[in-house]
Design an enzyme around this catalytic site. Structure first.
Site, PDB file in Angstrom:
ATOM      1  N   ASN A  79       0.913  -1.058  -0.001  1.00  0.00           N
ATOM      2  CA  ASN A  79      -0.104   0.018   0.043  1.00  0.00           C
ATOM      3  C   ASN A  79       0.865   1.103  -0.102  1.00  0.00           C
ATOM      4  OD1 ASN A  79      -1.759   2.221   1.520  1.00  0.00           O
ATOM      5  ND2 ASN A  79      -3.126   0.751   0.549  1.00  0.00           N
ATOM      6  N   GLY A 107      -1.814   1.589   4.905  1.00  0.00           N
ATOM      7  CA  GLY A 107      -0.665   2.175   4.904  1.00  0.00           C
ATOM      8  C   GLY A 107      -0.767   3.746   4.086  1.00  0.00           C
ATOM      9  N   ARG A 110      -1.120   5.021   1.083  1.00  0.00           N
ATOM     10  CA  ARG A 110      -2.342   5.267   0.153  1.00  0.00           C
ATOM     11  C   ARG A 110      -3.633   5.270   0.901  1.00  0.00           C
ATOM     12  NH1 ARG A 110      -6.420   3.556  -3.408  1.00  0.00           N
ATOM     13  NH2 ARG A 110      -6.305   4.167  -5.519  1.00  0.00           N
ATOM     14  N   CYS A 111      -3.988   4.528   1.784  1.00  0.00           N
ATOM     15  CA  CYS A 111      -5.007   4.369   2.403  1.00  0.00           C
ATOM     16  C   CYS A 111      -5.168   5.780   3.406  1.00  0.00           C
ATOM     17  CB  CYS A 111      -4.942   3.393   3.591  1.00  0.00           C
ATOM     18  SG  CYS A 111      -5.052   1.552   3.209  1.00  0.00           S
ATOM     19  N   MET A 112      -3.952   6.416   3.886  1.00  0.00           N
ATOM     20  CA  MET A 112      -4.205   7.390   4.821  1.00  0.00           C
ATOM     21  C   MET A 112      -4.298   8.830   3.852  1.00  0.00           C
ATOM     22  SD  MET A 112      -1.484   6.829   7.827  1.00  0.00           S
ATOM     23  CE  MET A 112      -0.030   6.829   6.704  1.00  0.00           C
TER      24      MET A 112
END
EC number: 3.5.3.6
Length: 413
Positions: free
Chosen positions: A357, A400, A402-404
């Protein structure tokens, strides 16, 4: 890209210009072991260190020339446009928090209006409201007495620092998502008010490819923009196939769209494969980091406009490896970089901490977690420039870089 557009994302790797984050708040401190399952967390991060790590993430982006915006700030600014908007926001927030007692609703309205600063009010909404915080709260009604043991009137929202999921920027529009669980679906209210009422976005003619009122679920972690013509969407633990069809119809038939194909990837329904971006992200024009378990063969469905039936879709099933699918639709040779180098144990460990990620801030330049050192070394050997951020506490939320992050503007490739 038109300069007057408030949103523009036509790839995963175009130079990142503007991004939306949420700095972890007191909602993290309201996590307890008994609430982990209810609030979709596996562990309790240490807030002080989580904030330090998140600040390092934001500073890394700023040093790369990225404008960093914060969800909590934009939400507060959006409801400052009028008292009518603010009261509507408060009422809708309380309804979606599942508050059934009329006395509690009245107490909450009074409580939220007691904040002189809208930012402080939004922070409190995100953090959760305990019964003991409400003025003159008495357990007189049957409802209040039966529900006396549970401490919160409004649950905390600890997943908010994963800004990728509640909505997703696609082209110059957004999907305002309907999340799989009630716990996370509450998060989408902030984006609703931001894109409808914030001066930065109001009147900018932003199309909504999907709406939070839809009954089927769609989450941003399953939406990856492979090119200005191709959108990939995961059919996963959190995203329904029906949602992919709804999104594809609106996106592909929009008059000003550049998108021609939506690729629906059917991925395993499990925690480790929660979203498509937990197992598969783009790091360069021809390079992707992947979990070994998704290399295929995969079931992939290509959705395109039906030339013989206006407004309808053609759905074509393909079964092939991930590499071949990407090679076909991107028309170039593809390099898949396996998380953990393909080693079964290392891949499982680093995948658990989002080794696949990554957040691209430019072609061949990505942000990664420090703890995934095996995958990071492999990425560097493949010529990828890494911005390594600390991750001991942020990773406890199982998401990770990208998620954040939710890109709002990227340069076109």
């Amino acid at each position: 890209m038109r300069d007057d557009r408030a949103l523009n994302v036509t790839s995963e790797i175009g130079r990142l210009k503007t991004v939306l984050l949420h700095r972890p708040g007191e909602e993290i401190e309201n996590l307890t072991p008994d609430l982990l399952d209810r609030l979709l967390f596996d562990d309790i991060p240490y807030l002080k260190v989580a904030r330090e790590e998140h600040d390092a993430f934001a500073q890394t982006l700023r040093e790369a020339g990225v404008e960093v915006l914060y969800l909590e700030v934009l939400a507060a600014e959006a409801i400052e446009t009028s008292d009518e908007v603010k009261q509507q926001f408060i009422s809708e927030f309380i309804d979606e928090a599942g508050v059934e007692s009329e006395r509690l609703k009245e107490a909450l309205i009074e409580y939220f209006n007691s904040f002189s600063d809208n930012k402080a009010m939004v922070d409190k909404m995100m953090a959760g409201v305990r019964k003991e915080e409400l003025k003159d709260y008495h357990r007189e009604s049957l409802y209040d007495q039966v529900n006396n043991v549970y401490p919160f009137v409004c649950d905390p929202m600890p997943n908010l620092y994963f800004t990728r999921d509640p909505f997703a920027t696609i082209g110059h529009g957004i999907t305002l998502n309907h999340m799989r669980t009630d716990t996370r679906n509450r998060e989408t209210i902030f984006a609703k008010y931001i894109f409808r009422h914030h001066p930065r976005f109001e009147g900018k003619d932003i199309p909504f490819w999907f709406n939070r009122n839809d009954k089927t679920s769609l989450e941003g972690g399953d939406e990856l923009i492979l090119s200005k013509e191709i959108l990939a969407v995961g059919i996963s633990q959190r995203t329904d196939s029906a949602s992919v069809e709804k999104l594809a119809k609106k996106l592909l038939y929009y008059p000003d769209t550049s998108f021609k194909t939506v690729l629906a990837f059917k991925i395993p329904v499990s925690r480790a494969f929660m979203h498509l971006d937990t197992v598969f992200t783009q790091v360069d024009y021809d390079k992707f980091t992947v979990h070994p378990g998704i290399v295929g063969p995969l079931e992939v469905y290509a959705l395109t406009k039906d030339p013989e039936n206006d407004g309808q879709l053609l759905v074509t099933e393909e079964v092939d490896t991930l590499e071949n699918i990407l090679k076909k639709y991107l028309d170039r040779d593809i390099k898949l970089i396996k998380c953990g180098g393909g080693d079964e144990i290392i891949a499982a460990r680093e995948q658990w901490n989002d080794g696949s990620n990554t957040l691209a801030i430019a072609p061949g330049e990505v942000v990664v977690y420090s703890r995934n050192y095996v995958t990071n070394e492999i990425l560097e050997k493949e010529g990828i420039k890494l911005h390594v951020i600390p991750s001991s506490e942020l990773s406890r939320g199982r998401g990770g870089p990208r998620c954040m992050s939710m890109p709002l503007i990227r340069e076109d490739l």
